[in-house]
Enzyme design. Structure first.
Site, short mmCIF file in Angstrom:
data_model
loop_
_atom_site.label_atom_id
_atom_site.label_comp_id
_atom_site.label_asym_id
_atom_site.label_seq_id
_atom_site.Cartn_x
_atom_site.Cartn_y
_atom_site.Cartn_z
N HIS A 1 55.49 21.61 92.88
CA HIS A 1 56.81 21.67 93.51
C HIS A 1 57.49 20.31 93.55
O HIS A 1 58.27 20.03 94.45
CB HIS A 1 56.71 22.27 94.92
CG HIS A 1 55.76 23.43 95.00
ND1 HIS A 1 55.97 24.60 94.31
CD2 HIS A 1 54.60 23.59 95.66
CE1 HIS A 1 54.97 25.45 94.56
NE2 HIS A 1 54.12 24.85 95.36
N HIS A 2 57.20 19.46 92.55
CA HIS A 2 57.85 18.16 92.41
C HIS A 2 58.90 18.30 91.30
O HIS A 2 58.65 17.97 90.15
CB HIS A 2 56.83 17.07 92.05
CG HIS A 2 55.68 16.97 92.99
ND1 HIS A 2 54.46 16.40 92.65
CD2 HIS A 2 55.56 17.36 94.29
CE1 HIS A 2 53.65 16.45 93.69
NE2 HIS A 2 54.29 17.02 94.69
N ILE A 3 60.07 18.79 91.65
CA ILE A 3 61.08 19.18 90.66
C ILE A 3 61.83 17.94 90.18
O ILE A 3 62.55 17.32 90.94
CB ILE A 3 62.08 20.18 91.25
CG1 ILE A 3 61.34 21.28 92.03
CG2 ILE A 3 62.94 20.79 90.16
CD1 ILE A 3 62.26 22.11 92.91
#
Length: 525
Positions: free
Chosen positions: A457-459
Site C-alpha cells: 500500500h505504498h502507492i
C-alpha cells in the site's frame, strides 16, 4: 477575489503539512477533503470492539460519497482490477488520510535510489539529488517526530530528533542470533521514544496499525490539526471532481460535490493536488488536465512482499512494543540491481494470538490440543518478509473505469503486472529466508505460496516528476508542466520507489513544493 490564495485538495499528511507551512508563511489556505472527520477515541473504541482485528480498515468510518477500496468481509470493487496481476491496495478517504493507520515507518531513500538509470541502467533518474532533499528530510523528521538509529545507510547532516523506541525482547534475540551474518537495525519511525510534540512516548500497545491508542505515533490527523492551528481552513465532505483551467492553462477553480450531490466550486490563485497515488491521477483524468505527456496515472509502483513464517527454537513472545520494529538493510543496494530488485528484510512483531487462534479454529482444533498448540505457536512463531523495489513501468497504470460511484463519478481501474525484475528479487530473498530460519532453529517453515505477492500500500509513481515535459507530469518542485499554478504533492510524484516506505520522502517533497509556492519568512522558519 478568489476564495483562497492556495487551495489544497486532500487533507492527508502531505497536503496538511504543505498547508501548514504555507499558512505559517502568511498564505490564505483552504483545504478540501472528500471524506469526513475521523475521531481518534471513536476509532480506538471501534478497534477494541471489532471481531475483525486483522482488518485495519474496519474501525474507520466509510463514506459512501467518498468510497475507498474494501476487501473484508467482501470486496466492494471500488478499484476495478484489470490485471493481469491483482493489486488489492487499501487506503482511507477522510480528514487526515491513510496515515491514520500506518506503521509510521519514516525511512529516507538512499542516494542511489535517485540515480538508478545512471548507476545500474534500470528505471529512471530523479530530477533532483539526495543532497537537495536532505534539509527537507530533516524538516519533515522534526515536524513528525522521527526516531531512528544512525546506521540506516542514508546520509544525514543533522541527527535524528529522537533515539529509537526501546528494542523489544524478541527483536533483541533475533539481532543477537543473526549476528554477525546479518546486521539487524531498528526501523526508523515517526513514533515517540520520549515525550515529543506534546505527545507521550510509545508504551508498547502493539496496535500501531490500525491506531496508536495514546497518540505516540504521528499521523495525518495530527498534521491537519497543525495546519488548522497555523491558520489554514478546512472544508470536509467536498468531493472534488473537476479542476477548471482558463484559456491560458491556469487553474481557476475546483468543482466539488457535497454528499447529497449538490455542486459547489472554489476559486484560488494556486492549487495543490494532494489526494493519493490513485485519487490524484483520477481527478486529473476526470479534469482532462496536466496530461500532455500522456503520463498521468502511469508508472504505478508499490512495494511487493513475499514472506516466511516459522517457529523458532526458543520462546520470543512477539507482541510487546511496536509492530514493525527491526529490519535488515544490507540488500537495499548493490550491483545486483542491474539484474533483480533490491529489498529490505522486515521482521514483524505483531502478537500471534489472534492469527494463531483463527488458524487453529479453521483447522478444527479444539480442547487440550488447541491450548497446547496455541501456547507453543504464540510463544515461538515469528515471521520475516521482504519489501521489494518495483521499477516504473508505463503499462502499470490507473485509468477511469466504466463504473460509477454513489455520486455518479467514475471509479478508478488498475492495470498491474509483476515483472521478472521483481520475481528475481523475490527468488534472491529466499536464500535469506532460509539462512534466517536456520540461525533461529526454525521449524515448521511456511513460505508464501509460489508466485503470490502481497501489496504494501505504498502507492508511488502515478504523477512522476522529471525535467522532460514529454516524459513526466511535473517538474522537480512538483509543479505541473502544463499549468504554472498547479502543484502535485504526495507519493505519486516519486519517479522510483526504492525499498523503503514512501511517506517521509513525500512529506519532504511537499514541504519543498510549499517553499517554492511561498517562501517561509526567515524569522518564522
Amino acid at each position: 477575489m478568489p476564495d483562497a490564495e492556495v487551495v489544497v485538495i486532500g487533507s492527508g499528511i502531505c497536503g496538511a503539512l504543505a498547508a501548514r507551512r504555507l499558512a505559517l508563511a502568511g498564505a490564505d489556505v483552504l483545504v478540501l477533503e472528500a471524506g469526513g472527520p475521523i475521531e481518534r477515541g471513536q476509532v480506538v473504541a471501534a478497534f477494541r470492539d471489532s471481531p475483525r482485528k486483522s482488518d485495519w480498515l474496519a474501525p474507520y468510518p466509510y463514506h459512501p460519497w467518498a468510497p475507498h477500496p474494501l476487501y473484508l468481509p467482501e470486496e466492494n470493487n471500488y478499484l476495478v482490477q484489470a490485471g493481469p496481476d491483482p493489486w488489492p491496495v487499501q487506503y482511507l478517504r477522510g480528514v487526515g488520510g491513510t496515515s491514520w493507520h500506518w506503521a509510521a515507518q519514516a525511512w529516507r531513500l538512499l542516494p542511489s535510489d535517485l540515480r538508478l538509470a545512471s548507476l545500474y541502467g534500470v528505471g529512471v533518474d530523479w530530477p533532483l539529488s539526495y543532497e537537495e532533499l536532505d534539509p527537507w528530510y530533516q524538516e519533515a523528521e522534526e515536524l513528525m517526530g522521527v526516531a531512528g538509529a544512525e546506521d540506516t545507510g542514508s546520509p544525514r547532516s543533522q541527527p535524528f530528533p529522537m533515539a529509537p523506541v526501546a528494542e523489544p525482547w524478541a527483536m533483541r534475540r533475533i539481532r543477537e542470533r543473526l549476528a554477525p551474518l546479518y546486521a539487524v537495525t531498528a526501523n526508523t519511525a515517526a513514533r515517540n521514544s520520549r515525550s515529543y510534540g506534546g505527545r507521550p512516548a510509545c508504551c508498547g500497545n502493539n496496535s500501531c496499525q490500525p491506531i496508536c491508542p495514546i497518540d505516540a505515533q504521528y499521523h495525518g490527523g495530527l498534521a491537519i490539526r497543525s495546519a488548522l492551528d497555523a491558520g489554514a481552513r478546512l472544508q470536509s465532505h467536498a468531493v472534488v471532481h473537476r479542476l477548471e483551467a482558463d484559456a491560458g492553462g491556469r487553474i481557476r477553480a475546483a468543482h466539488y460535490l457535497t454528499p447529497d450531490g449538490q455542486p459547489r466550486q472554489v476559486s484560488g490563485q494556486v492549487f495543490i493536488v494532494a489526494a493519493n497515488g490513485v485519487e490524484s491521477p483520477k481527478l486529473l483524468l476526470m479534469s482532462g488536465l496536466a496530461n500532455r505527456s500522456g503520463q498521468v496515472g502511469r508508472n504505478l509502483m508499490d512495494h511487493l512482499s513475499t514472506a516466511l513464517t516459522f517457529e523458532a527454537d526458543e520462546p520470543l513472545w512477539l507482541g510487546r512494543g511496536p509492530q514493525s520494529p527491526s529490519a535488515i538493510n544490507s540488500r537495499r543496494d548493490g550491483e545486483f540491481r542491474r539484474e533483480h530488485a533490491a529489498y529490505r528484510l522486515d521482521f514483524t512483531n505483531i502478537s500471534r494470538v489472534d492469527s494463531v487462534t483463527n488458524d487453529l479454529l479453521e483447522k478444527g482444533v479444539y480442547g487440550p490440543a488447541f491450548e497446547q498448540q496455541l501456547r507453543r505457536r504464540v510463544a515461538h512463531e515469528m515471521g520475516v518478509r521482504n519489501v521489494l523495489e518495483v521499477l516504473p513501468d508505463p503499462a502499470n497504470r490507473i485509468v477511469l473505469s466504466g463504473r460509477t460511484d454513489a455520486l455518479g463519478l467514475p471509479t478508478p481501474q488498475v492495470h498491474y503486472r509483476i515483472d521478472d525484475y521483481v520475481r528475481r528479487g523475490a527468488q534472491a530473498a529466499q536464500q535469506d529466508f532460509a539462512l534466517i530460519a536456520e540461525r533461529m532453529g526454525g521449524q515448521r517453515l511456511r513460505y508464501s505460496a509460489a508466485g503470490k505477492f502481497s501489496a504494501n500500500h505504498h502507492i508511488t509513481g502515478t504523477l512522476a516528476m522529471g525535467d522532460d515535459p514529454a516524459r513526466s507530469v511535473c517538474d522537480r518542485y512538483g509543479r505541473a508542466h502544463d499549468h504554472d499554478n498547479l502543484y502535485l504533492c504526495g507519493t505519486a510524484v516519486m519517479p522510483t520507489s526504492g525499498t523503503m516506505n514512501a511517506t517521509l520522502t513525500a512529506v519532504a517533497l511537499a514541504l519543498r513544493s510549499a517553499e517554492q509556492i511561498r517562501p517561509m519568512p526567515a524569522a518564522r522558519a
